[in-house]
Design a protein around this motif. Structure first.
Motif, short mmCIF file in Angstrom:
data_model
loop_
_atom_site.label_atom_id
_atom_site.label_comp_id
_atom_site.label_asym_id
_atom_site.label_seq_id
_atom_site.Cartn_x
_atom_site.Cartn_y
_atom_site.Cartn_z
N PRO A 633 28.68 27.67 8.04
CA PRO A 633 29.28 27.73 9.39
C PRO A 633 30.79 27.58 9.43
CG PRO A 633 27.28 26.41 9.42
CD PRO A 633 27.57 26.70 7.98
N THR A 634 31.40 26.99 8.39
CA THR A 634 32.86 26.78 8.43
C THR A 634 33.61 27.69 7.46
OG1 THR A 634 32.73 25.03 6.76
CG2 THR A 634 32.54 24.37 9.08
N GLY A 635 32.89 28.54 6.72
CA GLY A 635 33.53 29.41 5.76
C GLY A 635 32.57 29.84 4.68
N TYR A 636 32.97 29.61 3.43
CA TYR A 636 32.16 30.02 2.29
C TYR A 636 32.14 28.91 1.25
CZ TYR A 636 32.71 34.70 4.26
OH TYR A 636 32.70 35.79 5.10
N HIS A 637 31.19 28.98 0.34
CA HIS A 637 31.24 28.11 -0.83
C HIS A 637 30.73 28.87 -2.05
CE1 HIS A 637 27.32 27.22 1.17
NE2 HIS A 637 26.84 27.05 -0.06
N TYR A 638 31.33 28.52 -3.18
CA TYR A 638 31.05 29.16 -4.45
C TYR A 638 30.51 28.13 -5.44
CZ TYR A 638 34.39 32.95 -3.19
OH TYR A 638 35.07 34.00 -2.60
N PHE A 639 29.59 28.57 -6.28
CA PHE A 639 29.29 27.84 -7.51
C PHE A 639 29.84 28.68 -8.65
CE2 PHE A 639 26.78 27.09 -11.33
CZ PHE A 639 26.82 25.71 -11.42
N MET A 640 30.70 28.07 -9.48
CA MET A 640 31.32 28.78 -10.59
C MET A 640 31.03 28.06 -11.89
SD MET A 640 35.12 29.60 -9.09
CE MET A 640 35.37 30.22 -7.42
N ALA A 641 30.76 28.83 -12.94
CA ALA A 641 30.48 28.26 -14.25
C ALA A 641 31.24 29.04 -15.31
CB ALA A 641 28.98 28.29 -14.55
N ASN A 642 31.89 28.32 -16.19
CA ASN A 642 32.59 28.95 -17.31
C ASN A 642 31.66 28.96 -18.52
OD1 ASN A 642 34.29 29.91 -19.25
ND2 ASN A 642 35.81 28.28 -19.10
N LEU A 643 30.94 30.04 -18.68
CA LEU A 643 29.99 30.19 -19.78
C LEU A 643 30.60 31.03 -20.89
CD1 LEU A 643 26.74 30.79 -17.67
CD2 LEU A 643 27.63 28.65 -18.60
N THR A 644 31.90 30.87 -21.09
CA THR A 644 32.63 31.59 -22.14
C THR A 644 33.15 30.59 -23.17
OG1 THR A 644 34.89 31.47 -21.27
CG2 THR A 644 33.41 33.10 -20.28
N PRO A 645 33.62 31.07 -24.33
CA PRO A 645 34.20 30.16 -25.32
C PRO A 645 35.61 29.68 -24.97
CG PRO A 645 33.41 32.21 -26.32
CD PRO A 645 33.47 32.43 -24.86
N ASP A 646 36.19 30.22 -23.90
CA ASP A 646 37.59 29.96 -23.60
C ASP A 646 37.77 29.03 -22.41
OD1 ASP A 646 38.37 31.86 -25.60
OD2 ASP A 646 37.88 33.45 -24.17
N ASP A 647 38.79 28.18 -22.49
CA ASP A 647 39.21 27.41 -21.32
C ASP A 647 39.94 28.37 -20.37
OD1 ASP A 647 38.21 25.20 -22.61
OD2 ASP A 647 40.17 24.48 -23.30
N ILE A 648 39.68 28.20 -19.08
CA ILE A 648 40.25 29.10 -18.08
C ILE A 648 41.18 28.32 -17.16
CG2 ILE A 648 39.74 30.66 -16.16
CD1 ILE A 648 38.83 31.72 -18.88
N GLU A 649 42.38 28.83 -16.98
CA GLU A 649 43.30 28.28 -15.99
C GLU A 649 44.15 29.41 -15.46
OE1 GLU A 649 46.50 24.87 -16.33
OE2 GLU A 649 44.48 24.22 -15.81
N SER A 650 43.91 29.79 -14.19
CA SER A 650 44.57 30.98 -13.68
C SER A 650 44.61 30.94 -12.16
CB SER A 650 43.82 32.23 -14.15
OG SER A 650 44.43 33.40 -13.71
N MET A 651 45.66 31.51 -11.60
CA MET A 651 45.73 31.73 -10.17
C MET A 651 45.04 33.05 -9.86
SD MET A 651 47.39 29.14 -8.79
CE MET A 651 47.91 29.75 -7.20
N VAL A 652 44.00 33.03 -9.06
CA VAL A 652 43.25 34.25 -8.77
C VAL A 652 42.97 34.35 -7.27
CG1 VAL A 652 42.15 34.38 -11.04
CG2 VAL A 652 41.05 33.11 -9.21
#
Length: 884
Positions: A633-652
């Motif tokens: 009702p107030t917007g959206y929500h995501y479930f995110m999982a990093n199932l890769t070998p790499d650490d992720i840090e990015s503006m997207v």
């Protein structure tokens, strides 16, 4: 709008760019979204994990039922599904026959104990699997067709013997005999006597030099219940026959009514595994009614794998859906219960079968190989997961399309060999299920076991073994909390996938013409639908999400405000038609009407075409994350999982517009202000990590966008501080008893210390002390990296509990427990029972005491564990304080 960065990103930048800088502290200014008013959704009972609960021999008693259920509730299990199976050797006197008065008494007691402990009670609709039992008569049992295919020349035949192989004669019945000439098909069943055909072609049929004779025999009793419990042994029912299913359910109903026992919350049905059931006695009549022509007149085409084979498979699917799935669900509803069903394995359109029940359930079977950094591997002792991302989406698709709130999963079947599965190995596969749309997981599973039974107690052969007799049980509550937090979000709101994808079931039905029955099992989909699987994975890689839809459900889709809307009200931006596009004319016409009204219709669309209808998620395309988005009702929500070998840090950028956003950490319950700017939102996930992001369509009352947080201090430029010991190691709750203290100059695995620790099972307590200067302490906002943990660890700093590290990366926030001067660190590490069980086998201790299949390896072979090399246990690398 400002640009924002995380503490970790700036730390990384500084250490790469100016490693020699000698400042004591770095002070910087950050802008955060206002998150103070945000909170986790209030969890419902359904947010807790459930478990399949095997009753071995149904040899349960009230004292142990009470103890088991109290343990489950205390550790966070919210539902049990009773599945009675075979018993325990030497315990036959305590077995309770299924549906007997005593069995129903135990069920009523279990219901009361579940109420007291806040646990939902479900049950399988029978014992073992599939549905069946001693009350199923031969004529209502699963059956297959046997064809006797022969020929004669001339226009008559006398005494042509028609018989099936001797092994099948006792349970076979002749149903029909057809004679085929040139463009002729003649029913000659009436001309058969005592198994012999005597027949002369009637006048007007013309001359034929050769006639083909096909006799159809129905062979009943092709399968007995697998892993049946006492009182449940017998024939499997004919799932395609309405009367057989009704009579089977009526027998169960009589037991409830006779004993005045309340019905359970949910009735469960396992995957369809009746692989020999290729027929039902009414098939000829049902085929003609549904397909518009007589199957018996086209048996040569059926046996040749021509178009009739597709019609035959579709008809079996119709019968399974209507006579079994829909009837079973209606029966449950009449008694105030709901149904949870695994449709996979059946010959029907899986989407329609999943849609016909209250809770569709998918299944994981094996361990996925993601290559996650630091995740323990066990070469030769694991089984590859036969369920990939595309397979996991069948059940959630039906739930989303039909507006069903829950999609469940049979979770962690056969990940590894027994006694070798860690909590850390569970999370990645569960995260993948969550990203596919699962939001109500059930363990596979838990054995009822008497409290005082000698270890390892009662065991099931294909199980994660989430039970009090497994060492992972000690820290399982932290895993349960993770599941509950994730599912509280994933059960909230509505699905928001981008596209519908028409399931090309007719392309699949054309495959494997050399056999009659087609089963859409998790083990076979890779060969039955490789093109479809590629389509789904391509859609995911392109940054979109989708739900599968059947022809039947597509007929109920309409167009409103440019969006495709299902009967349940779920909205999509377009329809993708993969494969050949083979479908009935009425379905084609409906799609053409939708397109004429302005709907986006794609045939094997490219990424560029899809981008005309929907915005891709950069967290998928740029970061390689798995993710699912839901609307609230107030917007959206995501479930995110990093199932890769790499650490992720990015503006997207996100695919949805928002004014504010907050991160929720399901591992520890933290709520973290999101950092975002004109170029997107900062996504920072180490390999193996998962997070929940909630976005808001408007700012909270009185808040300003980009509210400024207090100036943040971070520790000195030293991004890590190794804690080198020395360490002391003691044990608690261990078997065998160690009873001594070890002084360790450096951390080492238990099996390398001495003979006592080589086979120990339990918890090792590591203690060390270290000093922090004011300079090193900084603002105290350090994290602790435990390195290689075997297998889970509770951590205390200066006597304060800071958390349990049970998944990779094994990193915890120190939560301001550090202080200037002396600090004490205590780490309680619990290992797996593998070394203990191997020692029992080496000493020939007879712990394998279950009947029937007993305990086998991942390849279903009988085995001993006496040759297992000791598994590493405890802390196996350096422990460090690291910058946040």
């Amino acid at each position: 709008m400002k640009h924002f960065f995380s503490l970790r990103s700036i730390s990384s930048l500084i250490n790469r760019s100016i490693p020699s800088l000698s400042l004591s502290f770095i002070i910087f200014h950050l802008s955060f979204s206002p998150a103070g008013a945000q909170s986790w959704p209030t969890p419902t009972a359904e947010a807790k994990p459930g478990t399949r609960w095997w009753w071995l021999g149904s040899a349960v008693d009230k004292e142990n039922l009470q103890w088991n259920l109290q343990e489950y509730a205390k550790h966070g299990i919210g539902a049990v599904e009773i599945t009675p199976i075979y018993g325990v050797q030497g315990n036959e006197a305590n077995n309770i026959p299924y549906l007997s008065d005593k069995w129903m008494e135990m069920l009523r007691y279990t219901q009361e104990q579940c109420r007291q402990n806040g646990i939902e009670l479900d049950m399988a609709t029978g014992t073992g699997w599939p549905f069946g039992g001693p009350w199923v008569p031969l004529e209502e049992s699963a059956c297959k067709v046997l064809f006797v295919d022969t020929a004669f020349t001339g226009n008559s035949v006398e005494g042509l013997r028609l018989e099936v192989p001797e092994r099948d004669r006792k349970y076979s019945r002749l149903q029909k005999v057809m004679v085929y000439g040139e463009d002729k098909a003649i029913d000659v069943t009436a001309a058969v006597s005592d198994g012999q055909l005597t027949w002369t072609a009637p006048q007007g049929t013309g001359d034929s030099s050769k006639w083909r004779v096909i006799a159809v025999f129905v062979r009943y009793g092709v399968m007995k219940v697998k892993r049946a419990a006492p009182g449940g042994e017998g024939l499997v029912i004919d799932h395609f026959d309405r009367r057989a299913v009704a009579n089977y359910l009526h027998h169960i109903e009589q037991a409830f009514e006779r004993t005045k026992t309340p019905y359970p919350h949910t009735f469960f049905n396992d995957s369809y595994e009746v692989s020999d059931a290729t027929w039902t006695p009414t098939l000829f009549e049902e085929f003609e009614k549904r397909r518009g022509y007589k199957l018996e007149e086209h048996l040569p085409e059926l046996l040749a794998g021509q178009s009739t084979l597709v019609d035959y498979r579709e008809t079996l699917g119709d019968l399974l859906l209507e006579n079994f799935t829909e009837q079973w669900t209606a029966w449950a509803h009449r008694h105030g219960a709901i149904t949870r069903n695994q449709a996979h394995g059946s010959p029907a359109n899986l989407i329609d079968c999943y849609a016909a029940v209250d809770i569709p359930e998918i299944e994981g079977f094996g361990l996925s190989e993601f290559g996650i950094k630091g995740l323990r591997t066990d070469p030769g002792k694991t089984r590859k997961n036969d369920s990939d991302y595309s397979m996991f989406k069948y059940a959630p698709s039906a739930a989303h399309v039909c507006g069903k709130p829950y999609t469940s999963s049979e979770t962690f079947t056969w990940l590894t060999e027994h006694f070798r599965t860690s909590l850390s190995q569970l999370k990645p596969d569960l995260d993948l299920m969550f990203c596919a749309g699962v939001n109500r997981m059930f363990f596979h599973g838990t054995c009822y076991s008497p409290r005082n039974d000698e270890w390892p107690g009662w065991k099931f052969y294909a199980s994660i073994d989430m039970s009090p007799t497994n060492t992972i049980w000690r820290d399982a509550p932290y895993f349960m909390q993770y599941v509950e937090r994730c599912q509280s979000f994933l059960q909230w709101g509505q699905p928001d996938n981008d596209f519908l994808v028409l399931l090309p079931v007719r392309d699949m039905w054309k495959k494997n013409p050399g056999r009659l029955l087609m089963q859409f099992s998790i083990h076979a989909m890779g060969s039955l639908a490789p093109e479809f699987i590629k389509t789904i994975l391509d859609i995911d890689r392109a940054g979109f999400d989708c739900d599968y839809i059947s022809e039947q459900l597509l007929m109920g889709v309409s167009l409103h405000d440019g969006m495709l809307v299902t009967k349940a009200g779920t909205r999509y931006k377009g329809l993708i038609i993969p494969g050949s596009g083979n479908m009935p004319e009425k379905v084609k016409q409906h799609i053409d009407q939708l397109k004429a009204q302005g709907a986006h219709i794609f045939r094997n669309a490219s990424t560029i075409e899809l981008q005309k209808a929907a915005r891709p998620e950069s967290v998928k395309t740029k970061c390689g994350l798995k993710a699912i988005r839901r609307k609230n009702p107030t917007g959206y929500h995501y479930f995110m999982a990093n199932l890769t070998p790499d650490d992720i840090e990015s503006m997207v950028p996100l695919a949805v517009d928002f004014k504010d956003a907050v991160w929720f950490n399901p591992l520890n319950g933290d709520i973290i202000p999101a950092q975002f700017g004109a170029d997107g939102i900062l996504v920072s996930l180490r390999s193996g990590e998962s997070m929940i992001l909630q976005t808001f369509d408007s700012l909270p009352a009185g808040a300003e966008k980009g509210a400024t947080a207090a100036d943040a201090l971070r520790p000195t430029l030293r991004s890590e501080l190794p804690l080198n010991g020395p360490w002391t190691l003691t044990f608690t709750g261990e078997t065998p008893k160690v009873g001594k203290t070890y002084n360790l100059g450096k951390l080492q695995s238990w099996e390398t210390i001495d003979e006592q620790t080589r086979t120990v099972m339990g918890t090792g307590v590591y203690t060390t002390r270290f000093r922090l200067t004011k300079k090193n302490l900084g603002d105290g906002r350090w994290k602790i990296d435990l390195g290689d943990v075997r297998e889970s660890a509770r951590v205390y700093i200066n006597g304060q509990f800071i958390g349990c590290a049970w998944s990779v990366p094994f990193i915890l926030d120190t939560k301001n427990t550090l202080k200037e001067g002396d600090n004490e660190l205590r780490i309680e590490v619990t290992n797996l029972p593998a070394n203990r069980i191997a020692d029992l086998d080496r000493r020939a201790v007879p712990w394998r005491k279950m009947e029937e299949i007993n305990v086998v390896d991942i390849n279903y072979k009988r085995t001993l564990y006496d040759q297992w090399q000791p598994m590493p246990s405890g802390l196996n690398s350096q422990v460090r304080l690291i910058a946040p």
